[in-house]
Design a protein around this motif. Structure first.
Motif, short mmCIF file in Angstrom:
data_model
loop_
_atom_site.label_atom_id
_atom_site.label_comp_id
_atom_site.label_asym_id
_atom_site.label_seq_id
_atom_site.Cartn_x
_atom_site.Cartn_y
_atom_site.Cartn_z
N LEU A 171 4.83 -10.11 -1.19
CA LEU A 171 3.76 -9.93 -0.21
C LEU A 171 2.96 -8.68 -0.53
CD1 LEU A 171 2.39 -10.51 2.59
CD2 LEU A 171 4.08 -8.94 3.55
N GLU A 196 3.53 3.21 8.15
CA GLU A 196 2.75 1.98 8.05
C GLU A 196 3.50 0.93 7.22
OE1 GLU A 196 -1.11 2.67 6.46
OE2 GLU A 196 -1.73 0.59 6.70
N LEU A 245 1.06 -5.74 0.92
CA LEU A 245 0.88 -5.05 2.20
C LEU A 245 -0.55 -4.57 2.35
CD1 LEU A 245 4.15 -2.91 2.48
CD2 LEU A 245 3.67 -5.17 3.41
N GLY A 246 -1.28 -4.51 1.24
CA GLY A 246 -2.69 -4.14 1.29
C GLY A 246 -3.31 -4.43 -0.05
N GLU A 258 -3.20 -13.58 -3.00
CA GLU A 258 -1.80 -13.92 -2.70
C GLU A 258 -1.05 -14.29 -3.97
OE1 GLU A 258 -4.32 -15.47 -1.11
OE2 GLU A 258 -4.25 -14.71 0.95
N ALA A 301 -1.28 0.23 11.79
CA ALA A 301 -2.57 0.90 11.68
C ALA A 301 -3.68 -0.11 11.43
CB ALA A 301 -2.54 1.94 10.56
N ARG A 302 -3.35 -1.12 10.67
CA ARG A 302 -4.31 -2.19 10.40
C ARG A 302 -3.64 -3.49 10.80
NH1 ARG A 302 -3.89 -4.55 6.00
NH2 ARG A 302 -3.27 -2.75 4.78
N GLU A 353 2.14 -16.40 5.88
CA GLU A 353 3.22 -15.68 5.20
C GLU A 353 4.58 -16.20 5.66
OE1 GLU A 353 3.40 -13.88 2.71
OE2 GLU A 353 5.33 -12.87 2.84
N ARG A 369 5.17 -19.36 3.85
CA ARG A 369 5.46 -19.09 2.44
C ARG A 369 6.90 -18.61 2.28
NH1 ARG A 369 5.66 -15.18 -1.52
NH2 ARG A 369 5.62 -13.50 -0.01
N LEU A 390 4.60 -2.70 8.81
CA LEU A 390 4.16 -3.97 8.25
C LEU A 390 5.35 -4.80 7.76
CD1 LEU A 390 0.94 -3.08 6.22
CD2 LEU A 390 1.11 -4.64 8.16
N SER A 436 -6.11 3.08 7.90
CA SER A 436 -4.80 2.79 7.32
C SER A 436 -4.54 3.66 6.09
CB SER A 436 -4.76 1.31 6.93
OG SER A 436 -3.91 1.10 5.84
N ASP A 437 -3.35 4.22 6.05
CA ASP A 437 -2.99 5.07 4.91
C ASP A 437 -2.83 4.26 3.63
OD1 ASP A 437 -2.80 7.81 5.75
OD2 ASP A 437 -1.10 7.93 4.36
N ILE A 438 -2.36 3.05 3.78
CA ILE A 438 -2.25 2.18 2.61
C ILE A 438 -3.63 1.92 2.03
CG2 ILE A 438 -1.65 -0.15 1.86
CD1 ILE A 438 0.62 -0.12 3.92
N ASP A 439 -4.58 1.59 2.92
CA ASP A 439 -5.95 1.35 2.43
C ASP A 439 -6.52 2.59 1.76
OD1 ASP A 439 -5.85 -1.20 3.34
OD2 ASP A 439 -6.97 -0.84 5.18
N LEU A 472 -0.92 -2.98 -2.95
CA LEU A 472 0.44 -2.48 -2.72
C LEU A 472 1.30 -3.70 -2.42
CD1 LEU A 472 2.40 -0.03 -2.28
CD2 LEU A 472 1.85 -0.23 0.15
N PRO A 518 2.24 9.09 7.62
CA PRO A 518 1.59 7.87 8.10
C PRO A 518 1.78 6.70 7.14
CG PRO A 518 0.03 9.72 8.01
CD PRO A 518 1.32 10.22 7.46
N GLY A 519 1.83 7.00 5.85
CA GLY A 519 1.99 5.93 4.86
C GLY A 519 3.33 5.24 4.99
N ASP A 573 5.17 -5.83 -2.30
CA ASP A 573 6.63 -5.81 -2.17
C ASP A 573 7.20 -6.74 -3.23
OD1 ASP A 573 9.29 -6.49 -1.41
OD2 ASP A 573 8.88 -5.81 0.63
#
Lengths: 280, 173
Positions: free
Chosen positions: B29, A107, B31-32, B43, A142-143, A153, A156, A111, B2-5, B22, A103-104, B24
Motif C-alpha cells: 500500500l 501519521e 501511504l502517500g 496502485e 492528517a490527510r 484497499e 485488495r 494510516l 500532511s508530513d508524508i506529503d 511512501l 508528526p510523520g 509499505d
C-alpha cells in the motif's frame, strides 16, 4: 478526489457491492461526518472521507506505538488521560507538541491502523451497519482517505491473503513453527514472529505483542506457511461436528499433501462462489 | 499539512524527479504519493515496488551477516527482545528514541525496529533510475520511499543523499 468508479478486475464476489458498502459510499457522497458502526469495527468519517478506523480485532495506534517500545505504555496512558475528557480530542496533537512523537511517525501509524481496522470493519458478514452523525474521534489522519480508496484497499487485501494461501484456516489458530531447513536464514522480522509461534499464540496475539498490524501478521503467517516455516492449518474435524464455516470433507481420496492440512485450491474456489452467492 | 506529503514534495524538488511514493513493503500500500506514476497506475506501481523491496529484505544474500542468527538459521538469540518488558529494547533513558537515532542508520544492533539490513535499492533503466530507500521508524513498520528519477535530468548520488535525509526527517522530525 472522491471517485466512485468500479474496482478493476475484481472477482465476482465483490463486483456486486453489498448494502453496507453502498452506505459508506453514499455517506461519503453526502460529505457526512460521523461514525459508521458495525459489529466488526467502526469507521470515522469527516466531511465524507475516512479519518480514522477502529476494530477490536486489530491493534490500535496505542498498541502499534507501545508494544515495540516506541512509547512507554505509561506515557501513552498519561497523554490519553490528559486529553481524554473531550473524547480524546487532540491526543495526536498532544503527543506531537510534547515531543513524544514526530508528526510523520504519528501519521504513518494512523494510516497504518486505519487500513488495518477498515479491513475488519468492512468484512463481509460484519453485521448490520449504523451511522451516528457528528461523532468524531480524537485521533484522525492528517490527510483523510477517500471512502472508495478505503473500500478498494480492503478488497485488495482480502484477495492478497487468498492469493498467498487460500482460506482463513490459519487466521485464528494457534501458530506452530517448523524447523528452519539447514543452510537457510530467516530475516529479522520473520524471526520475531516465528519466535512467538509457540503453539498457543494466535496471529492476533502476535500482532498485539509485536505491535504490528493484524493484516500484516495474517499475510506474513500465510507466507511463512507457504515457505514451510509454520505448520499448515489442521484439516477440519470430519463429521457433523464441523461448523458451518468449515470446509466440508471430501469424499475423494485425499492427496498426500492434504494430510498435512493444505487446503486444496478448488475448496477456495467453492468458498469464493459461496461468498459471491451470499453477497447477492 | 500532511508530513508524508511534505516529505514527498521535498523529494520531488530534486531535478529530474518524476514521481515519489511512501510504500509499505509488507502489503504493497502507498501511504502517500506525488507526481507521476510509472504507467499511470500508482496502485500497481506500489505493489510491484513493494515486492522488489520485500525480496531484497527477505533473501539472505542481501542481508549483512551480523543481521543473521548465530547459525544463520534463525535460532533465537534473544527472541523475546521485542516483547513488552523484553531486553532487546532500551527501557532505560527516555525509552522512546526511534531506533534510527544515529545518522548512520545502522550499527546499533540487528534488533533495531524496522531495520532491514538493506538501506536502498537502485534500478537503472535506459531512461530512468528508481531508488527505493528503506525508512526506519521507532515502531514496528515496513516502509520505503520510492523515487522515480529521469536518468538524463537527475543526479543519482544527490538523490540517494536526499532520500536518506528525507527518510530520517520523516520519522525524527
Amino acid at each position: 478526489m472522491r471517485t466512485t468508479e468500479p474496482p478493476r478486475a475484481d472477482p465476482p464476489s465483490s463486483a456486486t457491492l453489498p448494502t453496507r458498502q453502498s452506505m459508506l459510499l453514499r455517506l461519503a457522497a453526502e460529505g457526512a461526518t460521523g461514525a459508521l458502526l458495525r459489529d466488526t469495527g467502526t469507521l470515522y468519517l469527516r466531511d465524507g472521507q475516512v479519518s480514522h478506523a477502529e476494530s477490536s480485532a486489530a491493534p490500535g495506534v496505542d498498541v502499534l506505538l507501545t508494544a515495540g517500545g516506541r512509547l512507554p505504555r505509561a506515557v501513552w496512558d498519561e497523554a490519553a488521560a490528559r486529553t481524554g475528557r473531550h473524547r480524546r480530542t487532540g491526543l495526536g496533537r498532544y503527543l506531537v507538541t510534547e515531543g513524544l512523537l514526530t508528526p510523520g511517525e504519528l501519521e504513518i501509524c494512523l494510516l497504518t491502523a486505519l487500513h488495518d481496522a477498515a479491513l475488519f470493519a468492512l468484512a463481509p458478514g460484519g453485521g448490520p451497519t449504523r451511522f451516528r452523525h457528528g461523532v468524531a474521534h480524537g485521533l484522525h489522519a492528517a490527510r483523510p482517505v477517500p471512502a472508495a480508496a478505503v473500500e478498494q484497499e480492503a478488497r485488495r487485501r482480502r484477495r492478497l491473503l487468498d492469493d498467498v494461501w487460500p482460506g482463513p484456516a490459519m487466521d485464528t489458530a494457534p501458530l506452530v513453527r517448523r524447523p528452519v531447513p539447514p543452510g537457510s536464514s530467516v530475516p529479522v522480522r520473520h524471526r520475531a514472529l516465528l519466535d512467538l509461534a509457540d503453539g498457543h499464540s494466535t496471529p492476533a496475539d502476535l500482532a498485539r505483542r509485536l505491535g504490528r498490524p493484524l493484516f500484516h501478521v495474517l499475510l506474513e503467517v500465510r507466507r511463512l506457511a507457504t515457505a514451510g516455516l509454520l505448520a499448515p492449518p489442521r484439516p477440519p474435524p470430519p463429521g457433523p461436528a464441523a461448523g458451518a464455516d468449515d470446509v466440508p470433507p471430501r469424499d475423494s481420496p485425499a492427496p498426500s499433501w492434504a494430510a498435512e492440512g493444505f487446503v486444496p485450491p478448488d475448496t477456495a474456489l467453492l468458498l469464493r462462489v459461496r461468498a459471491a452467492l451470499e453477497a447477492l | 499539512m500532511s508530513d508524508i506529503d511534505m516529505s514527498l514534495y521535498e523529494v520531488m524538488a530534486l531535478p529530474g524527479a518524476r514521481g515519489a511514493a511512501l510504500v509499505d513493503w509488507t502489503c504493497g500500500l502507498a501511504l502517500g504519493s506525488a507526481g507521476e506514476s510509472p504507467r499511470g497506475q500508482p496502485e500497481a506501481a506500489a505493489v510491484e515496488a513493494a515486492e522488489l523491496a520485500r525480496c531484497s529484505v527477505e533473501y539472505g544474500t542481501f542481508r549483512p551477516p551480523e543481521d543473521d542468527g548465530p547459525d544463520g538459521a534463525g535460532r533465537e538469540p534473544d527472541g523475546a527482545g521485542r516483547e513488552p518488558g523484553g531486553t532487546g529494547r532500551v527501557p532505560g533513558g527516555t525509552g522512546f528514541e526511534p531506533g534510527s537515532g544515529s545518522a548512520g542508520l545502522g550499527g546499533d544492533g540487528p534488533r533495531r525496529t524496522g531495520g532491514t539490513g538493506v538501506e536502498d535499492l537502485i534500478v537503472t533503466t535506459r531512461t530512468a533510475y528508481h531508488v527505493l530507500r528503506f525508512v526506519e521508524t521507532g515502531h514496528d513498520s515496513s516502509l520505503f520511499l520510492h523515487l522515480w528519477l529521469d536518468r538524463d535530468a537527475g543526479n543519482l548520488a544527490v538523490a540517494r543523499i536526499r532520500l536518506k535525509e528525507t527518510a530520517r526527517r520523516l520519522v525524527l522530525g
